[in-house]
Design an enzyme around this catalytic site. Structure first.
Site, PDB file in Angstrom:
ATOM      1  N   ASN A   1     -11.332  10.444  14.019  1.00 10.16           N
ATOM      2  CA  ASN A   1     -10.965   9.674  12.831  1.00 10.16           C
ATOM      3  C   ASN A   1      -9.922   8.642  13.231  1.00 10.16           C
ATOM      4  O   ASN A   1      -9.071   8.897  14.079  1.00 10.16           O
ATOM      5  CB  ASN A   1     -10.376  10.589  11.757  1.00 10.16           C
ATOM      6  CG  ASN A   1     -10.133   9.830  10.462  1.00 10.16           C
ATOM      7  OD1 ASN A   1     -11.076   9.496   9.742  1.00 10.16           O
ATOM      8  ND2 ASN A   1      -8.882   9.506  10.172  1.00 10.16           N
TER       9      ASN A   1
ATOM     10  N   TYR B   1      -1.666   5.119   9.109  1.00 12.97           N
ATOM     11  CA  TYR B   1      -0.584   5.863   8.468  1.00 12.97           C
ATOM     12  C   TYR B   1       0.718   5.387   9.111  1.00 12.97           C
ATOM     13  O   TYR B   1       0.872   5.477  10.335  1.00 12.97           O
ATOM     14  CB  TYR B   1      -0.731   7.375   8.708  1.00 12.97           C
ATOM     15  CG  TYR B   1      -2.149   7.925   8.613  1.00 12.97           C
ATOM     16  CD1 TYR B   1      -2.852   7.909   7.401  1.00 12.97           C
ATOM     17  CD2 TYR B   1      -2.782   8.477   9.733  1.00 12.97           C
ATOM     18  CE1 TYR B   1      -4.148   8.433   7.325  1.00 12.97           C
ATOM     19  CE2 TYR B   1      -4.067   9.005   9.662  1.00 12.97           C
ATOM     20  CZ  TYR B   1      -4.753   8.973   8.453  1.00 12.97           C
ATOM     21  OH  TYR B   1      -6.023   9.481   8.384  1.00 12.97           O
ATOM     22  N   ARG B   2       1.648   4.915   8.284  1.00 12.12           N
ATOM     23  CA  ARG B   2       2.892   4.345   8.834  1.00 12.12           C
ATOM     24  C   ARG B   2       3.696   5.389   9.615  1.00 12.12           C
ATOM     25  O   ARG B   2       3.578   6.593   9.354  1.00 12.12           O
ATOM     26  CB  ARG B   2       3.739   3.784   7.696  1.00 12.12           C
ATOM     27  CG  ARG B   2       4.342   4.881   6.845  1.00 12.12           C
ATOM     28  CD  ARG B   2       5.336   4.332   5.853  1.00 12.12           C
ATOM     29  NE  ARG B   2       5.995   5.399   5.156  1.00 12.12           N
ATOM     30  CZ  ARG B   2       5.945   5.576   3.830  1.00 12.12           C
ATOM     31  NH1 ARG B   2       5.248   4.758   3.077  1.00 12.12           N
ATOM     32  NH2 ARG B   2       6.596   6.572   3.278  1.00 12.12           N
TER      33      ARG B   2
ATOM     34  N   TRP C   1       0.747  10.780   7.235  1.00 14.17           N
ATOM     35  CA  TRP C   1      -0.596  10.938   6.671  1.00 14.17           C
ATOM     36  C   TRP C   1      -0.452  11.754   5.404  1.00 14.17           C
ATOM     37  O   TRP C   1       0.120  12.835   5.394  1.00 14.17           O
ATOM     38  CB  TRP C   1      -1.610  11.520   7.649  1.00 14.17           C
ATOM     39  CG  TRP C   1      -1.259  12.766   8.400  1.00 14.17           C
ATOM     40  CD1 TRP C   1      -0.828  13.947   7.894  1.00 14.17           C
ATOM     41  CD2 TRP C   1      -1.380  12.950   9.816  1.00 14.17           C
ATOM     42  NE1 TRP C   1      -0.654  14.864   8.897  1.00 14.17           N
ATOM     43  CE2 TRP C   1      -0.996  14.277  10.083  1.00 14.17           C
ATOM     44  CE3 TRP C   1      -1.795  12.148  10.879  1.00 14.17           C
ATOM     45  CZ2 TRP C   1      -1.006  14.796  11.370  1.00 14.17           C
ATOM     46  CZ3 TRP C   1      -1.803  12.675  12.151  1.00 14.17           C
ATOM     47  CH2 TRP C   1      -1.406  13.979  12.379  1.00 14.17           C
TER      48      TRP C   1
ATOM     49  N   ASP D   1       7.542   0.076  -0.302  1.00 13.98           N
ATOM     50  CA  ASP D   1       6.092   0.295  -0.235  1.00 13.98           C
ATOM     51  C   ASP D   1       5.274  -0.768  -0.952  1.00 13.98           C
ATOM     52  O   ASP D   1       5.813  -1.633  -1.623  1.00 13.98           O
ATOM     53  CB  ASP D   1       5.772   1.697  -0.791  1.00 13.98           C
ATOM     54  CG  ASP D   1       4.868   2.458   0.150  1.00 13.98           C
ATOM     55  OD1 ASP D   1       3.871   1.865   0.593  1.00 13.98           O
ATOM     56  OD2 ASP D   1       5.162   3.635   0.448  1.00 13.98           O
TER      57      ASP D   1
END
Ligand SMILES: Cc1cc2nc3c(=O)[nH]c(=O)nc-3n(C[C@H](O)[C@H](O)[C@H](O)COP(=O)(O)O)c2cc1C
Length: 529
Positions: A179, A183-184, A197, A329
């Site tokens: 996969n 994800y930061r 995640w 964000d």
């Protein structure tokens, strides 16, 4: 022709007049973010929305470093990145793949062969380490230092510097499938980062699967997710587990690799909400119509994009959580601190003169708004596979993907709008959608003025608003609990007698076609415009 790598893409951006090189010295702490934010908002609300891609060539504190930002930051560039004149063309390619016409004649069958061969050509190809530019420099052990990378701090109250455009590669322990998710990663020090995640994402499930295998006795009595991906459990509450269990969990590591600075289709594929069984490498191959070239990582059993600028290799230890955030964000608010797994970097490989790729998220429209729009267009055929009554979908950037979805449907029976809402809430990451507005097929969902007019006119709020409870995006700061809360569906379709509506429904206003054409002929002579 597919872009080979990030630098090939940078050259294409330059040729297309879409790149601005910044030679003045700029600080990766806040300054770059402010510049990228202003660039992203240039032309806001117009057909030319989204300023140029930015290549910072003089990064304060990092002599020789280069940083690319805003690479996807306009509709034009998103199309250039995916090498298409229209994102709907990609949707059409998906439609032909998933709904091929049944061949009736021998000739028709023959005509299908090139299509099958085309699909075969999307699968990733593994090349040797010698051929892989991402291995030009290899740093292991004490040589690993993330602080050498020009990593940005994007908002004043952020918990630190964050890697904002990483392609995180993990492997499903059961199926062996890989996969790639974006994800930061908050940089804690030279060797460790956070791994943000969210609990419903594929890599988090890979981790849970490992935990289920390591500690089957836990399955019944502990919120597995809480131990693996933050949320309600905290690092401290983990310590309440008995020592044997904790030692068992912490004895297991999950290998992770992260690519930074790949060709645009590969980076984009990391945000695509693909079904867990479809590898993003295949999606990237489909988008660029050429296989992604991979190479075996040095120290972990994962394949990584061979042409990436940087590869970070390492592991996440099961049962280890650390406070992550705050982070400015894409909701336009800070996401506050929460516990997430920790990524231990054991090896970094990179090009000789690597270009670091980053983004800033914040109040829309930002770069990710265009990425989200591309996902909306490309995913429409896949939504229609499950819900064929869907005509069109709009995820307005201000709805930050998960807060608002407007959907038009061919209404065929009583309660149809509610069936569609429930279908959307049951569909992959669309489960996070906080508000869904359903309108009739004759309403253009891309026209927000028309949607507002229809919605507010067509509803009797008490009757037409449906509430439900379920999983909520981890970034939602208003839900009663983290990750769990309510969602709202608004049925703004015309109401039918079969739905208990017995008043006459009025027609909408339109002028007679004949009158319109008479006025068309007159219009210029009137001199009004
Ligand atoms: C710039 C950007 C940053 C993102 N950061 C995160 C993040 O920190 N955590 C997360 O779970 N999803 C994040 N996402 C969304 C995921 O990338 C997206 O949900 C993706 O489909 C996840 O991949 P997966 O389905 O393979 O888990 C981000 C998306 C973008 C465009």
């Amino acid at each position: 022709m597919a872009y080979t790598d990030l630098r090939d893409w940078i050259n294409a951006l330059h040729t297309a007049g879409e790149l601005k090189r910044i030679t003045q010295q700029v600080d990766p702490v806040l300054e770059m973010a402010e510049i990228a934010d202003r660039a992203a908002k240039l032309g806001k609300g117009t057909a030319k929305a989204g300023g140029p891609a930015l290549l910072f060539e003089n990064v304060k504190g990092y002599p020789g470093a280069r940083v690319l930002m805003n690479q996807f930051g306009s509709e034009r560039r998103m199309k250039l990145a995916l090498e298409t004149n229209s994102l709907d063309d990609i949707a059409d390619r998906i439609r032909t793949l998933i709904r091929p016409e049944t061949p009736t004649s021998f000739m028709d069958k023959l005509k299908m062969l090139p299509k099958l061969a085309e699909v075969g050509s999307f699968f990733p190809k593994v090349i040797s380490a010698k051929e892989a530019p991402c291995k030009q420099v290899i740093r292991r052990g004490a040589d690993v230092n993330l602080l050498d990378l020009p990593i940005l701090k994007t908002w004043p109250q952020d918990g630190g510097r964050f890697i904002t455009l990483p392609c995180v590669v993990t492997r499903d322990p059961n199926s062996g499938k890989r996969n790639v998710g974006m994800y930061r990663m908050q940089v804690y020090d030279g060797q460790t980062t956070g791994m943000h995640w969210q609990r419903q994402k594929v890599a988090a499930e890979h981790m849970r699967e490992r935990l289920r295998a390591t500690t089957p006795d836990l399955a019944g009595n502990v919120d597995l997710m809480a131990i693996t991906s933050g949320g309600t459990a905290t690092a401290a509450s983990l310590d309440t587990l008995n020592t044997t269990t904790l030692t068992k969990i912490r004895g297991d590591r999950m290998e992770v690799a992260v690519a930074i600075g790949t060709d645009p289709a590969t980076t984009f594929s990391a945000i695509v909400p693909a079904p867990p069984d479809v590898e993003e490498y295949l999606i990237a191959g489909f988008l660029r119509q050429k296989p992604v070239e991979l190479v075996k990582a040095e120290t972990v059993d994962l394949e990584v994009p061979a042409h990436a600028e940087y590869i970070l290799e390492g592991y996440v230890q099961l049962g280890e959580l650390r406070s992550e955030g705050p982070f400015g964000d894409h909701t336009g608010f800070y996401t506050m601190q929460d516990d997430y797994p920790v990524f231990h970097v054991t090896c970094i490989t990179h090009r000789k003169d690597p270009v670091y790729a980053a983004t800033i998220v914040g109040k829309p429209p930002m770069e990710d708004a265009w990425m989200g729009k591309a996902v909306e267009r490309i995913f429409l055929p896949l939504m229609q596979l499950t819900l064929p009554e869907i005509v069109d979908v709009n995820l307005p950037p201000e709805g930050v993907f998960h807060n608002l979805m407007i959907v038009s449907i061919k209404k065929s029976y009583a309660g149809h709008a509610r069936k569609v809402m429930n279908g959307i809430w049951a569909m992959g990451q669309a489960m996070f959608t906080k508000c869904i507005i359903v309108v009739d097929e004759d309403c253009d969902v891309q026209d927000l003025a028309e949607v507002t007019l229809r919605t507010t006119n067509n509803i009797d709020p008490e009757r037409d608003i449906q509430f439900t409870l379920g999983p909520i995006d981890s970034l939602d700061h208003a839900s009663r609990l983290p990750n769990y809360g309510s969602k709202m569906g608004i049925d703004a379709t015309r109401k039918w007698p079969a739905e208990g509506f017995n008043r006459p429904w009025p027609p909408m206003l339109t002028m007679d076609a004949e009158v319109k054409s008479r006025v068309d002929a007159l219009w210029k002579k009137l001199g009004i415009e």
